[in-house]
Design a protein around this motif. Sequence first.
Motif, PDB file in Angstrom:
ATOM      1  N   LEU A  98       0.826  -1.203   0.000  1.00  0.00           N
ATOM      2  CA  LEU A  98       0.000   0.000   0.000  1.00  0.00           C
ATOM      3  C   LEU A  98       0.862   1.255   0.000  1.00  0.00           C
ATOM      4  CD1 LEU A  98      -2.908   0.974   0.003  1.00  0.00           C
ATOM      5  CD2 LEU A  98      -2.832   1.027   2.503  1.00  0.00           C
ATOM      6  N   GLY A  99       1.979   1.237   0.734  1.00  0.00           N
ATOM      7  CA  GLY A  99       2.866   2.386   0.744  1.00  0.00           C
ATOM      8  C   GLY A  99       3.579   2.578  -0.578  1.00  0.00           C
ATOM      9  N   CYS A 100       3.741   1.493  -1.352  1.00  0.00           N
ATOM     10  CA  CYS A 100       4.510   1.557  -2.609  1.00  0.00           C
ATOM     11  C   CYS A 100       3.692   1.047  -3.784  1.00  0.00           C
ATOM     12  CB  CYS A 100       5.794   0.718  -2.483  1.00  0.00           C
ATOM     13  SG  CYS A 100       6.852   1.139  -1.099  1.00  0.00           S
ATOM     14  N   TRP A 101       2.389   1.269  -3.775  1.00  0.00           N
ATOM     15  CA  TRP A 101       1.564   0.642  -4.815  1.00  0.00           C
ATOM     16  C   TRP A 101       1.915   1.131  -6.210  1.00  0.00           C
ATOM     17  CZ3 TRP A 101      -1.737   3.509  -7.929  1.00  0.00           C
ATOM     18  CH2 TRP A 101      -2.022   4.809  -7.514  1.00  0.00           C
ATOM     19  N   ARG A 102       2.254   2.400  -6.350  1.00  0.00           N
ATOM     20  CA  ARG A 102       2.650   2.877  -7.683  1.00  0.00           C
ATOM     21  C   ARG A 102       3.979   2.254  -8.120  1.00  0.00           C
ATOM     22  NH1 ARG A 102       2.442   9.230  -7.071  1.00  0.00           N
ATOM     23  NH2 ARG A 102       3.317   8.602  -5.057  1.00  0.00           N
ATOM     24  N   GLU A 103       4.945   2.242  -7.194  1.00  0.00           N
ATOM     25  CA  GLU A 103       6.251   1.645  -7.504  1.00  0.00           C
ATOM     26  C   GLU A 103       6.103   0.153  -7.792  1.00  0.00           C
ATOM     27  OE1 GLU A 103       6.808   5.475  -5.726  1.00  0.00           O
ATOM     28  OE2 GLU A 103       5.619   3.745  -5.074  1.00  0.00           O
ATOM     29  N   HIS A 104       5.194  -0.493  -7.071  1.00  0.00           N
ATOM     30  CA  HIS A 104       4.964  -1.927  -7.253  1.00  0.00           C
ATOM     31  C   HIS A 104       4.514  -2.223  -8.688  1.00  0.00           C
ATOM     32  CE1 HIS A 104       3.703  -5.994  -5.912  1.00  0.00           C
ATOM     33  NE2 HIS A 104       2.707  -5.824  -6.759  1.00  0.00           N
ATOM     34  N   TYR A 105       3.540  -1.478  -9.175  1.00  0.00           N
ATOM     35  CA  TYR A 105       2.993  -1.756 -10.503  1.00  0.00           C
ATOM     36  C   TYR A 105       3.829  -1.157 -11.631  1.00  0.00           C
ATOM     37  CZ  TYR A 105      -1.084  -3.648  -8.166  1.00  0.00           C
ATOM     38  OH  TYR A 105      -1.908  -4.424  -7.392  1.00  0.00           O
ATOM     39  N   ARG A 106       4.692  -0.217 -11.307  1.00  0.00           N
ATOM     40  CA  ARG A 106       5.576   0.349 -12.331  1.00  0.00           C
ATOM     41  C   ARG A 106       6.936  -0.349 -12.350  1.00  0.00           C
ATOM     42  NH1 ARG A 106       4.419   6.828 -11.212  1.00  0.00           N
ATOM     43  NH2 ARG A 106       2.226   6.819 -11.886  1.00  0.00           N
ATOM     44  N   HIS A 107       7.064  -1.438 -11.578  1.00  0.00           N
ATOM     45  CA  HIS A 107       8.270  -2.273 -11.578  1.00  0.00           C
ATOM     46  C   HIS A 107       9.513  -1.470 -11.152  1.00  0.00           C
ATOM     47  CE1 HIS A 107       5.764  -5.247 -13.509  1.00  0.00           C
ATOM     48  NE2 HIS A 107       5.500  -4.406 -14.491  1.00  0.00           N
TER      49      HIS A 107
END
Length: 493
Positions: A98-107
Amino acid sequence: MSTQQRRSTDPPSLFRQLAEQALARSAGAPLVNGNRVQLLFDAAANFDAWLAAIRSAEHSILIEMYLFADDDFGRQLRDALQQKARQGIAVYLLYDWLGCWREHYRHFFRPLKDAGAQIRAWQPPSFGGGLRLLGRDHRKLIIVDGHTAFIGGLCASSRWQDWRDTGLQLQGPLLRDAIAAFSDSWQHLGDSPLPDIETDNAPCGEVAARLIATTPATANLMRLDLLIAGFARERLWLTDAYFMGTGTYLAALQQAARDGVDVRLLVPRSSDIGWIATISRTLYRPLLAAGVRVFEWNGPMMHAKTAVADGRWARIGSTNLNVSSWLANRELDLAIEDDALAQQMEARFLLDMDNATEVLLSGHAQRPALKHARSHRQWLPVRQQAVIGAAAAARQAMRIGDVVGAAVRGTRAVEHSEASAFFSIALTLLGLAVLIVLFPRFVALPLALLLTVAGASVLARAISLFQLRWRKKQHPPGNPPTTTPPPDDDLSA
């Protein structure tokens, strides 16, 4: 010696023993001596120390981080880790989805993984996860070579460059507990446990402290915070980023103030999560009426989570004074019992007072009012505000504490001085109601998705329980399954 004389001399020693026992049981952690602790204030000191330790790593780096951002410092830290992984250093990174959801999906973490780092995300959405999305890994922990650890409230993001926050560098026997805390989180996310990490746990200082690794529903730090509020005799100074204390904790602070303890609370004025600041202000009046002094930080953001009591005890870490941190998240804090460090924390708190405005009860209505007029807010570019605000809202959307619930249910006395704060809350709720009426599909789809995920999760759990029950019926206790012996020609294999 008579019984009466023994009783007159025993209580002080007995009280100290009971106090130590109460602290240990409340915190769920023993007091460990022989540590070295260096206080690190704000991003410059913390980030420089992180990078220096990582770049000098010789065999292992462990990072458990709630928010790891794709910005200047986030990329700088990722590049440093990537370089060490390519050198053969064991790098283990655990980030919160949740804290890194954008980074997670943008690899964002793919270069690290390609370099050989081991990476796991804490509880991304899944049918098997269900409503575990509510409990996050909010810890901020870095361990280098099993020798040096960094703990505090700072995340791996350039956003902290302008914020006021506190962290620390830890060395000594408590590194064992720090590695065990990381290992526990790592084990929750996969079958393969964390390999043995070489450690140097020899005493290297004189600081006694407890490492408090809170997990959901343990409430270790909540019990400790309540206990410290009861034990404080002269001073209890608190700094918190997202203050929404429970009724029990508010009552503990009020009682301490009424007993003559100098209780002070420092919170942000301009919060990155505005609605939490609004709710916090609904708590001011009863605290001020009891004698608690409340201050609002004048800078961009006060993000520290610290406490200091009587110049002898201090706490630094990731835990906020709200239900989410106390009961739902994985948090990590260091409770220090050392006069010198506690006095450093008191000195820093007084320094922070120079950049804060005190809230007072004034006028016949006894309403909270600022001692001095607020300065104009330093505005960020609109696009940056929108991105930061959206990310913060996504992370905190389901974290409204019991304060609003208490006010709506009428279980807490609401004074007329709180009218403006509740007016803001009412407008927000009514605005959401209007949006739901005008655009029902935008509400129905997320709600349907949430119910689908929750229902599928419960169904998956039910199926696994049915399977377990069936296996137990097939192989009841005391009757282990029989195995067919191999053919004679295979016995020598």
